[in-house]
Enzyme design. Structure first.
Site, PDB file in Angstrom:
ATOM      1  N   SER A  47       0.664  -1.133  -0.002  1.00  0.00           N
ATOM      2  CA  SER A  47       0.106  -0.082  -0.015  1.00  0.00           C
ATOM      3  C   SER A  47       0.743   1.255   0.260  1.00  0.00           C
ATOM      4  O   SER A  47       1.867   1.414   0.582  1.00  0.00           O
ATOM      5  CB  SER A  47      -0.821  -0.057   1.320  1.00  0.00           C
ATOM      6  N   TYR A  86      -1.704  -0.826  10.636  1.00  0.00           N
ATOM      7  CA  TYR A  86      -2.352  -1.408   9.316  1.00  0.00           C
ATOM      8  C   TYR A  86      -1.050  -1.145   8.510  1.00  0.00           C
ATOM      9  O   TYR A  86      -0.583  -1.932   7.793  1.00  0.00           O
ATOM     10  CB  TYR A  86      -3.603  -0.849   8.664  1.00  0.00           C
ATOM     11  N   LYS A 114       2.097  -3.572   6.619  1.00  0.00           N
ATOM     12  CA  LYS A 114       2.508  -3.818   5.047  1.00  0.00           C
ATOM     13  C   LYS A 114       3.853  -3.679   4.981  1.00  0.00           C
ATOM     14  O   LYS A 114       4.685  -4.353   4.141  1.00  0.00           O
ATOM     15  CB  LYS A 114       1.696  -2.676   4.335  1.00  0.00           C
TER      16      LYS A 114
END
Ligand code: WQD
Length: 336
Positions: free
Chosen positions: A124, A149, A153
């Protein structure tokens, strides 16, 4: 080539599965349906006329994942499976680290045991953090994220880099998504978030169907074209095709490559809302609300590397994204 899609029943996974099947690949889906529906897999078959072997499993479970690899001759993996809500990750960091990292570590261990050495990872743009200048370039320093989050990643990117450095046979492509929106032109698959959507376009779609009364625009006092947040929106089918191109690249190259998948163009919240209304002739009532914590004013991709390395660039416009989103939402007002 037979490709395992972890999380393949999800929004990006299902669209990627359609493109893979359309281009002659075989596909296997492993999905625990924690944020997706089995109906999506039926519709993949409806759209493509091809079957997909479905394993309703949590890939953190090594026994179940090993059984899949024993039964299926997997040649490559596209790894989508993971929790992905930024806000939720701030409230439940342990759940995010446990799930997203465990899934990846288990997957890599089983891939190693079965000598599967090609992986495309769903990363991302969040990994660029808040200090890099725009447009984001893959060579920029990745120094940290603003939420758990994003950290998962970033950590998974590092796990893949270290694993590839230790294993010269491994080929990994880290796809850094910007803002995927829209739906397959058939209107048969699309984004189906559970509960109140966090992201802009699913929220707009719910307002357009009358399921929500109005959109809250989080701030109109940013230093941007019209004061509202600017993002790089990319049609989910363009994104899916980028995964197929990345897989073909991984098939002929070793090592690790991080690649942006974005349009290279930014659009503001108001531009998106006005485009959705214009294209679909549907009003979207909204009110300006305070800024959302953690939001950046503006970011978008430098999309050159994907073009040079993968021969891939976006084809759909913002109008196409808004039209296809509405075609999906209006025909599936309650999702799957
Ligand atoms: C876009 C713009 C908001 C909702 C997130 C994740 C990112 C990726 C994509 C997974 C911003 C504004 C939004 C609303 C609004 N996800 N907005 N009202 O935050 O750019 O990216 O989703 O990989 O990792 O961080 O996407 O759609 O939430 O917001 O005004 O109800 O719309 O402020 O400017 P974001 P978004």
């Amino acid at each position: 080539m037979k490709v395992l899609l972890t999380g393949g029943a999800g929004y990006i996974g299902s669209h990627t599965c359609v493109e893979l099947l359309n281009q002659g690949f075989e596909a296997v889906i492993a999905d625990d349906f924690s944020n997706s529906k089995p109906e999506a897999v039926k519709r993949i078959t409806e759209i493509t006329g091809k079957n997909v072997d479905l394993y309703p499993i949590d890939i953190c479970g090594k026994v179940a994942l090993t059984k899949l690899f024993e039964e299926q001759k997997i040649d490559a993996v596209i790894h989508f499976a993971g929790f992905k809500a930024v806000g939720e990750s701030c409230q439940k960091p342990l759940m995010y680290y446990r799930n997203n990292l465990d899934a990846t570590l288990t997957l890599l261990e089983v891939m190693k045991e079965f000598n599967v050495n090609k992986i495309v990872f769903s990363s991302s743009a969040t990994v660029y953090g808040e200090n890099n200048p725009i447009p984001y370039v893959e060579t920029m320093p990745i120094t940290g994220c603003t939420n758990p989050y994003g950290w998962t990643k970033l950590m998974i990117e590092q796990i893949l880099k270290d694993t590839a450095n230790a294993d010269p046979d491994l080929s990994a492509v880290l796809l850094r998504y910007f803002n995927p929106i829209g739906a397959h032109p058939s209107g048969r698959i699309g984004e189906d978030p559970s509960g109140i959507p966090n992201n802009l376009l699913p929220y707009v779609a719910k307002v357009a169907t009358g399921k929500l009364p109005k959109l809250g625009i989080f701030g109109d006092d940013y230093d941007t074209v019209d004061g509202t947040g600017v993002r790089d929106y990319i049609h989910v089918v363009d994104l899916a095709r980028g995964h197929v191109a990345a897989l073909q690249y991984a098939d002929t190259h070793k090592g690790v490559e991080a690649i942006n998948l974005g349009s290279g163009k930014g659009h503001s919240v108001l531009e998106v809302v006005n485009t959705f209304t214009r294209v679909n002739n549907i009003p979207v009532p909204y009110e300006i609300k305070p800024r959302r914590a953690g939001d950046l004013p503006e970011f978008y991709a430098n999309a050159e590397k994907a073009k040079e390395l993968l021969g891939w660039e976006v084809e759909y416009t913002l109008e196409d994204m808004c039209r296809d989103l509405w075609n999906w939402q209006s025909n599936n007002p309650d999702g799957y």
